[in-house]
Design an enzyme around this catalytic site. Sequence first.
Site, PDB file in Angstrom:
ATOM      1  CB  CYS A  49       6.928  -2.496  15.985  1.00 22.96           C
ATOM      2  SG  CYS A  49       8.745  -2.243  15.578  1.00 22.96           S
ATOM      3  CD  GLU A 107      -2.709  -1.211   2.543  1.00 24.27           C
ATOM      4  OE1 GLU A 107      -3.787  -2.374   2.722  1.00 24.27           O
ATOM      5  OE2 GLU A 107      -2.416  -0.225   3.650  1.00 24.27           O
ATOM      6  CB  CYS A 129       1.407   6.309  11.644  1.00 20.24           C
ATOM      7  SG  CYS A 129       2.206   8.101  10.819  1.00 20.24           S
ATOM      8  CB  CYS A 166       6.971  -5.435   8.489  1.00 19.24           C
ATOM      9  SG  CYS A 166       8.465  -4.217   8.814  1.00 19.24           S
ATOM     10  CB  CYS A 210       2.978   7.542   3.106  1.00 22.76           C
ATOM     11  SG  CYS A 210       3.525   5.667   4.942  1.00 22.76           S
ATOM     12  CB  CYS A 269       3.089  -1.947  13.582  1.00 22.43           C
ATOM     13  SG  CYS A 269       3.664  -1.695  11.985  1.00 22.43           S
TER      14      CYS A 269
HETATM   15  N1  SAH Z   1       9.235   0.092   9.828  1.00 25.64           N
HETATM   16  C1  SAH Z   1       9.319   1.782  10.047  1.00 25.64           C
HETATM   17  C2  SAH Z   1       9.059   2.884   9.139  1.00 25.64           C
HETATM   18  C3  SAH Z   1       7.623   1.824   9.034  1.00 25.64           C
HETATM   19  S1  SAH Z   1       5.962   2.702  10.435  1.00 25.64           S
HETATM   20  C4  SAH Z   1       9.716   1.811  11.551  1.00 25.64           C
HETATM   21  O1  SAH Z   1       9.282   1.349  12.227  1.00 25.64           O
HETATM   22  O2  SAH Z   1      10.535   2.659  11.461  1.00 25.64           O
HETATM   23  C5  SAH Z   1       6.495   4.451  10.196  1.00 25.64           C
HETATM   24  C6  SAH Z   1       6.352   4.905  11.790  1.00 25.64           C
HETATM   25  O3  SAH Z   1       5.004   4.363  12.359  1.00 25.64           O
HETATM   26  C7  SAH Z   1       7.322   3.937  12.789  1.00 25.64           C
HETATM   27  O4  SAH Z   1       7.668   5.256  13.404  1.00 25.64           O
HETATM   28  C8  SAH Z   1       6.156   3.115  13.828  1.00 25.64           C
HETATM   29  O5  SAH Z   1       7.219   3.033  14.617  1.00 25.64           O
HETATM   30  C9  SAH Z   1       4.655   4.117  13.925  1.00 25.64           C
HETATM   31  N2  SAH Z   1       4.041   3.538  13.602  1.00 25.64           N
HETATM   32  C10 SAH Z   1       3.727   2.026  13.001  1.00 25.64           C
HETATM   33  N3  SAH Z   1       2.396   1.263  14.138  1.00 25.64           N
HETATM   34  C11 SAH Z   1       1.841   2.202  14.668  1.00 25.64           C
HETATM   35  C12 SAH Z   1       0.311   3.240  15.038  1.00 25.64           C
HETATM   36  N4  SAH Z   1      -0.662   1.262  15.112  1.00 25.64           N
HETATM   37  N5  SAH Z   1      -0.222   4.156  15.274  1.00 25.64           N
HETATM   38  C13 SAH Z   1       0.922   5.125  15.326  1.00 25.64           C
HETATM   39  N6  SAH Z   1       2.225   4.760  14.106  1.00 25.64           N
HETATM   40  C14 SAH Z   1       2.604   3.614  14.489  1.00 25.64           C
END
Ligand code: SAH
Length: 367
Positions: free
Chosen positions: A132, A108, A359, A128, A121, A135
């Site tokens: 985390c 996406e 995000c 991935c 974005c 996410c």
């Molecule tokens: N893998 C990379 C880029 C992808 S995510 C990274 O982790 O930086 C981009 C941002 O969105 C990251 O800071 C991630 O931690 C954040 N993110 C992921 N899930 C989220 C959520 N459910 N709510 C808010 N931010 C989130």
Amino acid sequence: MPEPGELVFDAPRRGKAPRHLMDLSAAERKAAVVELGLPAFRADQVSRQWLGRLSDDPSTWTDVPEPVRDVISGALLPQLLTGVRTIDCDNGTTVKSVWRLHDGALVESVLMRYPDRATICISSQAGCGMNCPFCATGQAGLTRNLSTAEIVEQVLAGARALDRGEVAGGPGRVSNVVFMGMGEPLANYSAVIGAVRRLISPAPDGLGMSARGVTVSTVGLVPRMQQLAGEGLAVTLAVSLHAPDDNLRDTLVPVNTRWPVSEVLGAAWEYADRTGRRVSIEYALIKGINDQTWRADLLADLVEGQLVHVNLIPLNPTPGSIWTASTIQDERAFVATLKRRGVPVTVRDTRGRDIDGACGQLAAAQG
Ligand code: SAH
């Protein structure tokens, strides 16, 4: 466009994408065209069409003879992204696109239009592997790395849509690219660097974007951060910190057990030092988990005096998540604590939330 249901019948043949013009630097494009038995200048013509005019329809390339167009598009312009669907919100100024790749994998991208800029974005991997827990992408695991061209084509798709006036607000240009879609960009290092080069090389070799308009976001893969600092690229680096203490960060960003907070921030400051670029510290505020003012103070202890900007993201809860966004009072107290300590801080807007395009909500691989 195919119906989403069609995907069910696709036997997912997971594999590397076919070679595409956008995988290649300007010099490599010339070589590839010569390999096809054509004069090298054809590569420049095609680059001017593809990147300069954003024209992906060879039948309109009047400066290129038809047989040449056919040879080049047959050999170097396979369709990499097939639109599965687009969903918009915010009066059409936020558009999420779901793409099917050649092997059936889904990714996406999200285009966000503001009065003064347009940010796209993009995804660097299908899925991935960083796991985390807050996410959505992390929950599905890693399918595969994207190729340079699969990354660049996401940007070009947005650029074409804006150029053609297909996005609310009239014709426009992509001014910012953030690697904050699916995937960990630094875990797909060479393809991501290739894509960045394509984006910032002057037209018509590349898209001619400003490097500072490109943000690479990472969980903190320290050796890759150090490598990035040496590329001479001056892109913006964002570090997903989410907690100032290793105890908590070990659970929120599991790779922290490999590279703890002190090493991640050490690499961030080294990046700032070597590039002169302000590093962005991403911090998703999760109610009752990482949003205490004592943690804001701890964060300030770690970042104050550095070339840094803290970007707070109200958590976008993912399906089945036990976590939710902080209360507005706790968010304000966190911001106030950082400000009192002189740390530059902003709270990110929550564009795209109602289309699962904010995000951490990109999870096409889950179907
Ligand atoms: N893998 C990379 C880029 C992808 S995510 C990274 O982790 O930086 C981009 C941002 O969105 C990251 O800071 C991630 O931690 C954040 N993110 C992921 N899930 C989220 C959520 N459910 N709510 C808010 N931010 C989130």
